[in-house]
Scaffold this motif. Structure first.
Motif, short mmCIF file in Angstrom:
data_model
loop_
_atom_site.label_atom_id
_atom_site.label_comp_id
_atom_site.label_asym_id
_atom_site.label_seq_id
_atom_site.Cartn_x
_atom_site.Cartn_y
_atom_site.Cartn_z
N THR A 255 61.85 -25.54 -9.14
CA THR A 255 61.39 -26.86 -9.57
C THR A 255 60.31 -27.39 -8.63
OG1 THR A 255 63.55 -27.33 -10.55
CG2 THR A 255 62.10 -29.21 -10.15
N LEU A 256 60.52 -27.24 -7.34
CA LEU A 256 59.51 -27.65 -6.36
C LEU A 256 58.20 -26.92 -6.59
CD1 LEU A 256 61.67 -27.89 -3.13
CD2 LEU A 256 60.22 -29.72 -4.02
N SER B 132 58.49 -39.72 -14.29
CA SER B 132 59.66 -38.91 -13.95
C SER B 132 60.89 -39.58 -14.54
CB SER B 132 59.80 -38.77 -12.43
OG SER B 132 61.03 -38.15 -12.11
N TYR C 276 63.92 -38.45 -14.38
CA TYR C 276 65.05 -37.75 -13.77
C TYR C 276 65.08 -38.10 -12.29
CZ TYR C 276 68.12 -33.58 -13.25
OH TYR C 276 69.16 -32.72 -13.02
N THR D 108 63.81 -35.44 -9.74
CA THR D 108 62.36 -35.23 -9.61
C THR D 108 61.66 -36.50 -9.12
OG1 THR D 108 62.11 -35.64 -12.00
CG2 THR D 108 62.20 -33.34 -11.25
N THR D 109 62.27 -37.66 -9.33
CA THR D 109 61.68 -38.89 -8.78
C THR D 109 61.74 -38.86 -7.26
OG1 THR D 109 62.34 -40.13 -10.76
CG2 THR D 109 61.72 -41.41 -8.82
N ASP E 38 58.13 -23.58 -17.72
CA ASP E 38 59.18 -24.46 -17.22
C ASP E 38 60.56 -23.85 -17.47
OD1 ASP E 38 59.82 -24.87 -19.88
OD2 ASP E 38 59.29 -27.00 -19.91
N ILE F 17 58.04 -35.49 -16.58
CA ILE F 17 59.02 -34.51 -16.08
C ILE F 17 60.41 -34.97 -16.46
CG2 ILE F 17 59.82 -33.22 -14.07
CD1 ILE F 17 57.26 -34.04 -12.63
N VAL G 273 56.57 -28.27 -9.95
CA VAL G 273 56.00 -29.62 -9.78
C VAL G 273 54.82 -29.57 -8.81
CG1 VAL G 273 56.44 -31.98 -9.02
CG2 VAL G 273 58.18 -30.74 -10.35
N MET H 284 61.81 -36.19 -5.61
CA MET H 284 60.86 -35.12 -5.29
C MET H 284 59.43 -35.65 -5.20
SD MET H 284 60.73 -31.45 -7.26
CE MET H 284 62.47 -31.17 -6.98
N VAL I 38 62.91 -29.36 -16.42
CA VAL I 38 63.42 -28.67 -15.23
C VAL I 38 64.94 -28.72 -15.18
CG1 VAL I 38 61.31 -29.10 -13.92
CG2 VAL I 38 63.19 -30.76 -13.82
#
Length: 361
Positions: A175-176, A78, A80, A83-84, A61, A142, A179, A86, A164
């Motif tokens: 990050t993509l 999540s 963040y 990332t949510t 990471d 995350i 995850v 995402m 991340v």
């Protein structure tokens, strides 16, 4: 004699058989080969998917930690908002069991994943709810790297955590990938990354050799707060063909400047970020700023906030860069084309239909 006749007869049969094989249609052979190749490829893909599901997943990471999962994560927290969002873009809505606080303040959740509004919240970056997160029994949590202490605490409890830091386009892509690998959605992640790459190529072609305009981007709380060189917004302005007038500031992130400094910058364009606490009229009516080119020429724009804050590194931030491209280079682009692009993006990756009339500049 009979022996020779039989020999000749056998030879004729053999020649005819060979001739028939040789005259087999070429197209038919090609089709058979394609079917065989396709079947083999499909079988190989299934075997790879099965192998991926059954084998361990090892990820490094953004804190440099090595995280090993026994299998793809199915229960995710999540903490963040980046990332949510995402999670929706990767089609993982049903796998999320907890998210960051203040979910109702983010329109994208109600538009694309209203079930998120009913999920338990695990606090904010300033007040993270460690106990609440543990109680949800997630396979994976995350978090942003600034929650390093929470990452270490959860790790000691035996909970898998990914930290991340998607603070520029390269880190957003990473990050993509991280995850996507952890959740078995690499194909979807790659599709998003390919979309970014394609759009940046298009942006470069659209901008061409146009002379670059000076852009000032005002922050959320005060228009004298601006994005410095190290901010994601600086990257967006430059990618869109502009010059961030505050890029000379490289010792902080959001920088507070004086009226004198803003007047000295004399930007051609002023951009107000989504969710700002002030308005375009506040700038226009401020007599101290009357001599700035952007004010004199009415080149002050408010980035839309109907869907998400496009100036932050969420998956849809590519739309923010494209919006800036059309604002900075409006003489050579059609804004209606951009509206269509927004509609297609959200339909493809977030599975909802946007109201194009709310896409403004």
């Amino acid at each position: 004699m009979k022996f020779w006749k039989r020999g000749i007869l056998f030879l004729l049969v053999f020649v005819i058989s060979v001739s028939m094989v040789g005259c087999k249609p070429k197209d038919k052979t090609k089709v058979d080969e394609e079917i065989t190749d396709a079947s083999t490829e499909e079988l190989q893909n299934k075997e790879l998917e099965q192998e991926s599901e059954e084998s361990e997943i090892t990820i490094i990471d953004h804190l440099g930690r090595t995280v090993t999962l026994d299998k793809k994560a199915e229960k995710i927290v999540s903490g963040y908002y980046i990332t949510t969002s995402m999670m929706i873009a990767l089609g993982l809505e049903d796998n999320v069991v907890g998210i960051e606080a203040k979910a109702k303040s983010r329109p994208i959740y109600s538009l694309a994943a209203p079930e998120f509004l009913e999920l338990p919240n695990v606090g904010t970056a300033k007040e993270f709810n460690l106990e609440g997160t543990i109680a949800l029994e997630p396979d994976l949590v995350i978090l942003p790297i600034r929650l390093k202490d929470a990452v270490e605490s959860l790790e000691k409890m035996g909970i898998k955590v990914l930290a991340v830091n998607p603070e520029n386009m390269d880190l957003l892509k990473e990050t993509l990938k991280i995850v996507g690998l952890a959740t078995g959605t690499t194909e979807r992640a790659d599709k998003l990354i390919s979309y970014y790459d394609d759009k940046f190529i298009q942006i470069e072609k659209l901008i061409g050799t146009e002379s670059k305009k000076k852009v000032y981007l005002g922050g959320n709380s005060d228009f004298l707060s601006t994005a410095a060189k190290n901010m994601y917004q600086n990257y967006m302005i430059e990618a869109a063909g502009g010059i961030n007038v505050a890029s000379d500031i490289d010792d902080t992130y959001w920088a507070t400047i004086s009226y004198e400094q803003l007047i000295s910058y004399n930007p051609d364009i002023i951009v107000i970020v989504p969710e700002a606490d002030y308005t375009k009229d506040d700038i226009i009516n401020d007599t101290k700023l009357a001599g700035i080119n952007a004010v004199k020429n009415n080149k002050i724009y408010v980035m839309p906030d109907t869907f998400e804050a496009w100036d932050s590194p969420v998956p849809s931030s590519i739309l923010g860069t494209m919006w800036l491209t059309f604002v900075i280079n409006e003489d050579i682009h059609n804004f209606d084309d951009f509206k269509e692009e927004v509609a297609n993006f959200y339909e493809t990756f977030y599975n909802f239909t946007v109201d194009k009339e709310k896409i403004t500049k």
